[in-house]
Design an enzyme around this catalytic site. Structure first.
Site, mmCIF file in Angstrom:
data_model
loop_
_atom_site.group_PDB
_atom_site.id
_atom_site.type_symbol
_atom_site.label_atom_id
_atom_site.label_comp_id
_atom_site.label_asym_id
_atom_site.label_seq_id
_atom_site.Cartn_x
_atom_site.Cartn_y
_atom_site.Cartn_z
ATOM 1 N N ARG A 62 -3.877 28.462 3.530
ATOM 2 C CA ARG A 62 -4.979 27.778 4.203
ATOM 3 C C ARG A 62 -6.189 28.672 4.453
ATOM 4 O O ARG A 62 -7.319 28.287 4.164
ATOM 5 C CB ARG A 62 -4.520 27.220 5.555
ATOM 6 C CG ARG A 62 -3.919 25.849 5.479
ATOM 7 C CD ARG A 62 -2.858 25.699 6.531
ATOM 8 N NE ARG A 62 -1.734 26.550 6.169
ATOM 9 C CZ ARG A 62 -0.727 26.154 5.388
ATOM 10 N NH1 ARG A 62 -0.680 24.930 4.955
ATOM 11 N NH2 ARG A 62 0.243 26.980 5.045
ATOM 12 N N THR A 63 -5.961 29.846 4.993
ATOM 13 C CA THR A 63 -7.104 30.666 5.401
ATOM 14 C C THR A 63 -7.971 30.999 4.197
ATOM 15 O O THR A 63 -9.183 30.793 4.200
ATOM 16 C CB THR A 63 -6.606 31.941 6.112
ATOM 17 O OG1 THR A 63 -5.765 31.554 7.197
ATOM 18 C CG2 THR A 63 -7.766 32.760 6.649
ATOM 19 N N LYS A 91 -2.045 51.662 -6.443
ATOM 20 C CA LYS A 91 -2.215 53.076 -6.796
ATOM 21 C C LYS A 91 -2.566 53.878 -5.545
ATOM 22 O O LYS A 91 -3.253 54.897 -5.620
ATOM 23 C CB LYS A 91 -3.319 53.226 -7.839
ATOM 24 C CG LYS A 91 -3.065 52.449 -9.109
ATOM 25 C CD LYS A 91 -4.281 52.556 -10.028
ATOM 26 C CE LYS A 91 -4.091 51.722 -11.278
ATOM 27 N NZ LYS A 91 -5.332 51.663 -12.063
ATOM 28 N N ARG A 113 -7.352 39.868 5.138
ATOM 29 C CA ARG A 113 -6.093 39.787 5.887
ATOM 30 C C ARG A 113 -5.274 41.015 5.519
ATOM 31 O O ARG A 113 -5.199 41.384 4.342
ATOM 32 C CB ARG A 113 -5.343 38.506 5.517
ATOM 33 C CG ARG A 113 -3.935 38.460 6.071
ATOM 34 C CD ARG A 113 -3.267 37.129 5.840
ATOM 35 N NE ARG A 113 -3.859 36.092 6.684
ATOM 36 C CZ ARG A 113 -3.424 34.830 6.715
ATOM 37 N NH1 ARG A 113 -2.398 34.474 5.975
ATOM 38 N NH2 ARG A 113 -4.008 33.947 7.499
ATOM 39 N N HIS A 141 -6.300 36.507 14.915
ATOM 40 C CA HIS A 141 -6.671 35.588 13.844
ATOM 41 C C HIS A 141 -7.762 34.687 14.422
ATOM 42 O O HIS A 141 -7.537 33.520 14.718
ATOM 43 C CB HIS A 141 -5.425 34.786 13.441
ATOM 44 C CG HIS A 141 -5.521 34.065 12.136
ATOM 45 N ND1 HIS A 141 -6.701 33.936 11.442
ATOM 46 C CD2 HIS A 141 -4.575 33.439 11.390
ATOM 47 C CE1 HIS A 141 -6.464 33.254 10.320
ATOM 48 N NE2 HIS A 141 -5.189 32.947 10.274
HETATM 49 C C1 NCD Z 1 -0.795 31.897 10.186
HETATM 50 C C2 NCD Z 1 -1.026 33.386 9.977
HETATM 51 O O1 NCD Z 1 -1.085 33.871 8.861
HETATM 52 O O2 NCD Z 1 -1.163 34.051 10.990
HETATM 53 N N1 NCD Z 1 -1.149 31.130 9.079
HETATM 54 C C3 NCD Z 1 -2.421 30.658 8.991
HETATM 55 O O3 NCD Z 1 -3.371 31.385 8.855
HETATM 56 N N2 NCD Z 1 -2.578 29.341 9.084
HETATM 57 C C4 NCD Z 1 0.511 31.575 10.748
HETATM 58 C C5 NCD Z 1 1.757 31.975 10.037
HETATM 59 O O4 NCD Z 1 1.747 32.591 8.975
HETATM 60 O O5 NCD Z 1 2.813 31.658 10.571
#
Ligand code: NCD
Length: 504
Positions: A62-63, A91, A113, A141
């Site tokens: 999703r993100t 590497k 991320r 997040h």
């Molecule tokens: C979440 C995350 O990556 O923190 N996912 C997201 O971005 N919707 C939650 C998760 O991975 O459980």
């Protein structure tokens, strides 16, 4: 406070004011309106010629894709990596160098991320284009929190004060509960209730932050107890990837009574939210719940597109943009973690160790760590002397070497094994420098990763020393440091996370 998002880094939800959160909710709802009324194309050139770089060191559906969708619908482009396989991270490239490359690649914004807490503050320090935190370890997040708030705002017709929210699943190893609860703390009379195993429960430092900002936090015994008293139930996935040694089976049994099934939603009006994904093995939300009116998590996911599109538009929808010019910020190499100690001269160490003329004493090691520290430094194989000694009555192991100044990486290696070592640099038979090396105590903080070369930095948040990167509080506990030395150190720290400076 003026509301402005132009070229701003989005690292922590705590950097947002109530007004800014509400502003983004309104902007997100505007995007939803355009979509619903068939006017998506009205903004199709808003970010023409702008490029987003996505850098995902951890899996994401999703993100990553919702930022990409937002960019595409605003006429911009996106490029990047999703998973480190196929990149030079394989590497052993550092975050610093990979981020610098993405700036040099003519991008206008980075969404990243990464599994380490604080990695996104570091990325923002390195980058000269805005950086958005798409999740850093178990830390934060922020855009998830913003889209969660937008969902609640939309479903509650803009009413966020007096909100009652339940949290379940894993409050301890995830980042969404932290960011969302901190976002909610901006609103009045907010109550948070939760029910979970101790192991997956609310972290103490988070509970304290929430209490300090006026949020009422209550732990209930059962999910039904929570459900009965809330407007929204925010379920989360147990973050197995952040629980070394714990098996899926352990978690399934821990979750038995906390899963959201029909029996837990029937008879209640609470809407169920979840950042997604749901783990199919644990099934923390039973699939039958998907078909009930309680289910709001797919609508929530679509609000993710609206929120991120609105945010990108606010950040980049203006003329002029920053260009990579090859310069790196001046502070990238220097920490502010050396707590200076008073110099009293070189003490004779009697029969245990001979007088040192030029070199270093690594002092006040934690009893029992001498062997591990000397092994990791491997001084003799590197061509230096290494004398180890323990003064029994002082329980005070130390190492003497003719190496004159220890490289930062060595200081970190020592501190990881034995926190807060005292380092004495002796020159010409005189004590030239004496300091205690402080390192963030959060085991998952990027500043502890030796090869990333992140200079440990702290700031003083109303007297609480916090790590610049993961923002966790740090308690100075060295038994030899005087109150005066400690005070002088804390007073020398910045009182907030100041932007890094560029050389002239
Ligand atoms: C979440 C995350 O990556 O923190 N996912 C997201 O971005 N919707 C939650 C998760 O991975 O459980």
């Amino acid at each position: 406070m003026a509301i402005g998002f132009h070229d701003r880094d989005i690292i922590s939800i705590t950097d947002f004011s109530r007004e800014e959160i509400l502003h983004l909710c309104a902007a997100g709802q505007h995007m939803a309106e355009l979509e619903k009324t068939g006017k998506r194309n009205s903004l199709r050139d808003a970010l023409k010629h702008r490029t987003l770089s996505y850098m995902f060191y951890e899996p994401s559906t999703r993100t990553r894709t919702s930022f990409n969708t937002g960019m595409r619908e605003l006429g911009g482009r996106y490029d990047g990596f999703s998973g480190t396989e196929g990149t030079s991270v394989m590497k052993s490239e550092t975050v610093r160098d990979t981020v610098t490359m993405m700036c040099a690649n003519h991008n206008d914004v980075i969404v990243m991320r990464h599994p380490m807490d604080g990695s996104l503050q570091w990325a923002a320090d390195v980058a000269n284009i805005p950086v958005i935190n798409g999740g850093d370890g178990k830390n934060e997040h922020p855009t998830q929190a913003l889209l969660d708030v937008l969902t609640i705002y939309a479903l509650k017709a803009g009413k966020l004060d007096g909100l009652r929210v339940g949290f379940g699943g894993d409050l301890s190893h995830g980042r969404t509960v932290r960011s969302l609860s901190l976002a909610l703390s901006h609103f009045d009379n907010v109550t948070i209730r939760w029910a979970a195993e101790d192991f997956l429960g609310m972290p103490e430092d988070l509970a304290q932050l929430l209490a300090a900002s006026g949020v009422q936090v209550e732990r209930d015994r059962t999910v039904r107890d929570v459900m009965r008293q809330v407007d929204f139930y925010y379920m989360t996935r147990p973050q197995l990837e952040r629980m070394p040694g714990v098996t899926q089976k352990d978690i399934v049994s821990m979750m038995t009574q906390y899963r959201i099934d029909m029996e837990k939603v029937e008879g209640f009006s609470a809407r169920v939210l979840h950042p997604l994904p749901v783990n199919s093995e644990i099934a923390e939300i039973d699939y039958r719940v998907y078909f009930t009116p309680a289910q709001a998590f797919f609508a929530q996911a679509e609000y993710g597109i609206f929120l991120r599109k609105a945010l990108l538009h606010e950040m980049l929808g203006h003329d002029g943009y920053r260009r990579y010019d090859g310069r790196l910020p001046a502070e990238l190499g220097t920490g502010n973690n050396r707590l200076r100690r008073k110099i009293h001269g070189v003490k004779q160490s009697g029969m245990y160790i001979d007088k040192i003329h030029d070199g270093t004493v690594i002092d006040h090691l934690v009893p029992g760590t001498l062997r591990a520290v000397s092994d990791v430094l491997d001084l003799e194989n590197r061509g230096y002397s290494c004398t180890t000694a323990v003064i029994a009555e002082k329980a005070n192991p130390f190492i003497k070497t003719n190496m004159r100044e220890l490289p930062e990486r060595d200081l970190k290696r020592i501190s990881i094994l034995s926190p807060e070592p005292t380092i004495d640099y002796v020159k010409d038979g005189h004590m030239a420098e004496k300091f205690v090396y402080l390192l963030c105590a959060n085991a998952n903080c990027i500043s502890r990763t030796v090869n990333e070369d992140v200079p440990p930095r702290f700031y003083s948040d109303s007297g609480t020393v916090r790590c610049r990167y993961c923002r966790r509080p740090y308690a100075i506990s060295h038994r030899k440091i005087t109150e005066e030395e400690k005070k002088a150190y804390v007073a020398s720290l910045p009182t907030r996370i100041e932007p890094v400076g560029y050389p002239d």
